[in-house]
Design a protein around this motif. Structure first.
Motif, PDB file in Angstrom:
ATOM      1  N   VAL A 168      37.884  48.510  24.968  1.00  0.00           N
ATOM      2  CA  VAL A 168      36.451  48.443  24.747  1.00  0.00           C
ATOM      3  C   VAL A 168      35.761  48.546  26.103  1.00  0.00           C
ATOM      4  O   VAL A 168      36.316  48.093  27.113  1.00  0.00           O
ATOM      5  CB  VAL A 168      36.090  47.107  24.040  1.00  0.00           C
ATOM      6  CG1 VAL A 168      36.351  45.913  24.935  1.00  0.00           C
ATOM      7  CG2 VAL A 168      34.644  47.095  23.572  1.00  0.00           C
ATOM      8  N   PRO A 169      34.567  49.161  26.198  1.00  0.00           N
ATOM      9  CA  PRO A 169      33.848  49.180  27.475  1.00  0.00           C
ATOM     10  C   PRO A 169      33.659  47.758  28.009  1.00  0.00           C
ATOM     11  O   PRO A 169      33.250  46.862  27.267  1.00  0.00           O
ATOM     12  CB  PRO A 169      32.507  49.827  27.110  1.00  0.00           C
ATOM     13  CG  PRO A 169      32.813  50.667  25.914  1.00  0.00           C
ATOM     14  CD  PRO A 169      33.852  49.910  25.139  1.00  0.00           C
ATOM     15  N   LEU A 170      33.956  47.559  29.284  1.00  0.00           N
ATOM     16  CA  LEU A 170      33.958  46.203  29.847  1.00  0.00           C
ATOM     17  C   LEU A 170      33.389  46.217  31.248  1.00  0.00           C
ATOM     18  O   LEU A 170      33.691  47.111  32.043  1.00  0.00           O
ATOM     19  CB  LEU A 170      35.379  45.641  29.834  1.00  0.00           C
ATOM     20  CG  LEU A 170      35.570  44.171  30.207  1.00  0.00           C
ATOM     21  CD1 LEU A 170      36.710  43.552  29.388  1.00  0.00           C
ATOM     22  CD2 LEU A 170      35.881  44.019  31.691  1.00  0.00           C
ATOM     23  N   ILE A 171      32.559  45.216  31.546  1.00  0.00           N
ATOM     24  CA  ILE A 171      31.963  45.032  32.871  1.00  0.00           C
ATOM     25  C   ILE A 171      32.269  43.621  33.340  1.00  0.00           C
ATOM     26  O   ILE A 171      32.192  42.666  32.557  1.00  0.00           O
ATOM     27  CB  ILE A 171      30.442  45.278  32.827  1.00  0.00           C
ATOM     28  CG1 ILE A 171      30.157  46.790  32.775  1.00  0.00           C
ATOM     29  CG2 ILE A 171      29.720  44.652  34.023  1.00  0.00           C
ATOM     30  CD1 ILE A 171      28.697  47.141  32.596  1.00  0.00           C
ATOM     31  N   CYS A 172      32.624  43.483  34.606  1.00  0.00           N
ATOM     32  CA  CYS A 172      32.894  42.173  35.204  1.00  0.00           C
ATOM     33  C   CYS A 172      31.781  41.804  36.177  1.00  0.00           C
ATOM     34  O   CYS A 172      31.328  42.656  36.948  1.00  0.00           O
ATOM     35  CB  CYS A 172      34.221  42.185  35.958  1.00  0.00           C
ATOM     36  SG  CYS A 172      35.666  42.350  34.909  1.00  0.00           S
ATOM     37  N   VAL A 173      31.388  40.553  36.149  1.00  0.00           N
ATOM     38  CA  VAL A 173      30.400  40.032  37.098  1.00  0.00           C
ATOM     39  C   VAL A 173      31.073  38.912  37.884  1.00  0.00           C
ATOM     40  O   VAL A 173      31.614  37.966  37.309  1.00  0.00           O
ATOM     41  CB  VAL A 173      29.149  39.486  36.383  1.00  0.00           C
ATOM     42  CG1 VAL A 173      28.177  38.861  37.399  1.00  0.00           C
ATOM     43  CG2 VAL A 173      28.452  40.587  35.598  1.00  0.00           C
ATOM     44  N   GLY A 174      31.060  39.025  39.212  1.00  0.00           N
ATOM     45  CA  GLY A 174      31.630  37.979  40.052  1.00  0.00           C
ATOM     46  C   GLY A 174      33.106  38.122  40.315  1.00  0.00           C
ATOM     47  O   GLY A 174      33.722  37.227  40.911  1.00  0.00           O
ATOM     48  N   ARG A 175      33.714  39.217  39.890  1.00  0.00           N
ATOM     49  CA  ARG A 175      35.113  39.479  40.202  1.00  0.00           C
ATOM     50  C   ARG A 175      35.346  40.981  40.166  1.00  0.00           C
ATOM     51  O   ARG A 175      34.633  41.716  39.476  1.00  0.00           O
ATOM     52  CB  ARG A 175      36.057  38.770  39.221  1.00  0.00           C
ATOM     53  CG  ARG A 175      35.907  39.217  37.792  1.00  0.00           C
ATOM     54  CD  ARG A 175      36.752  38.389  36.839  1.00  0.00           C
ATOM     55  NE  ARG A 175      38.176  38.512  37.094  1.00  0.00           N
ATOM     56  CZ  ARG A 175      39.116  37.912  36.365  1.00  0.00           C
ATOM     57  NH1 ARG A 175      38.756  37.128  35.357  1.00  0.00           N
ATOM     58  NH2 ARG A 175      40.387  38.067  36.631  1.00  0.00           N
TER      59      ARG A 175
END
Length: 332
Positions: free
Chosen positions: A140-147
């Motif tokens: 699934v499309p995925l975005i990480c914030v802070g890593r």
């Protein structure tokens, strides 16, 4: 209970086909402005509420964006969640929140439960292994914030921890502090380790020997800040200032100092990291490093919308800034 209006009711009221109404709702209809306005007026008059679930089944979409946070009650992550919500307000998408409570097992459980329920996932921080996060990013499309995850660098949004820690420690050094203790975050957290390393590098560059007893680890929660400050006080080491790896631990440290009869900043200066909303209202108001988490949430949500439209993204870094309040004083 009155019967709910249907798509056919709207179509009959206007004299068009149900498929025309459906296309107007999805923004794909090629109709005159007059017809569009008549359909929109009928929708309003009949109090018709589109069945998003049914439409999603037809289009293969859920119109939900999953957000895996670490603590829904956290003022730090709350700012990011607010940013996500604001970015989605004028779209068809709604956020679905779950928290991992800093436990990899719960984070993976949250990601697994979101499969099939959301069109994309935003992950805020976390301790789940990078390879497991990458596994879900292949589904699934995925975005990480802070890593930052290998292979997902352009879908990772970071705050510059080195620059932020530098702002905090240099502020203390410029005010004459030399014996600076550090309440660090968990060693398993890359951002915590980055802040600690910058602290060590700057003090060593000033010729200051950092004793092991000057550094105590917490877990980013208030209780751990209280316990860490108690450990610093019981060590017998003298220090004029403490750099806390986040604001919540700074709140706990303030409580420990108060109970020990020590004043902030008269006896001990205290500086945090995050600039949580509540940091303006503690006594004294906390000097800290501002992380633009609301902006990060908005950027992550917009990035997700772009991904879902098939666009390339490159989220990059956000810059922190020093917020000077009243918890630090000069020490000459």
């Amino acid at each position: 209970m009155p019967r709910k209006s249907t798509l056919k009711d709207v179509a009959d009221a206007v004299g068009v086909s149900p498929s025309t109404v459906s296309k107007v709702l999805s923004g794909t209809a090629r109709v005159s402005v007059e017809t569009r306005l008549r359909i929109e007026q009928a929708i309003e008059d009949l109090h018709y509420i589109p069945n998003v679930v049914a439409r999603g089944l037809v289009q293969g979409q859920t119109y939900c964006i999953g957000v895996v946070t670490q603590a829904i009650s956290s003022p730090f992550y709350g700012a990011a969640m607010l940013g996500v919500q604001e970015a989605l307000d004028d779209t068809e998408y709604a956020p679905l929140y779950m928290d991992g409570r800093w436990m990899p097992r719960r984070e993976e459980q949250a990601l697994g439960r979101m499969m099939g329920r959301v069109d994309g996932i935003i992950v805020l921080g976390g301790r789940l292994d990078d390879d497991r996060v990458a596994h879900y990013a292949r589904r699934v499309p995925l975005i990480c914030v802070g890593r930052k995850i290998e292979g997902l660098e352009h879908q990772s949004l970071m705050v510059d921890n080195d620059a932020g820690a530098r702002l905090a420690v240099e502020h203390l050094l410029e005010l004459g502090h030399r014996k600076i203790a550090h309440i660090a975050g968990s060693p398993q957290q890359p951002d915590a380790e980055a802040r600690k390393q910058t602290y060590l590098n700057l003090l060593q560059a000033e010729g200051i020997e950092v004793k092991p007893s000057w550094i105590v680890h917490g877990d980013f929660r208030e209780q751990s800040g209280t316990l860490a400050m108690l450990q610093l006080l019981e060590s017998g080491e003298r220090f004029s200032a403490v750099f806390c790896a986040n604001d919540q631990m700074a709140y706990g440290a303030m409580l420990a100092l108060y109970r020990a009869g020590l004043r902030v900043p008269e006896d001990v200066s205290l500086i945090g990291f995050d600039d949580a909303y509540t940091s303006s209202f503690v006594l004294p108001p906390l000097t800290t490093v501002h992380q633009p988490m609301e902006e990060a949430g908005r950027a992550a949500a917009q990035g997700m919308l772009d991904l879902l439209e098939g666009k390339d993204i490159n989220l990059g870094h956000l810059k922190p800034r020093l917020i000077v309040r009243e918890s630090v004083r000069a020490h000459w």
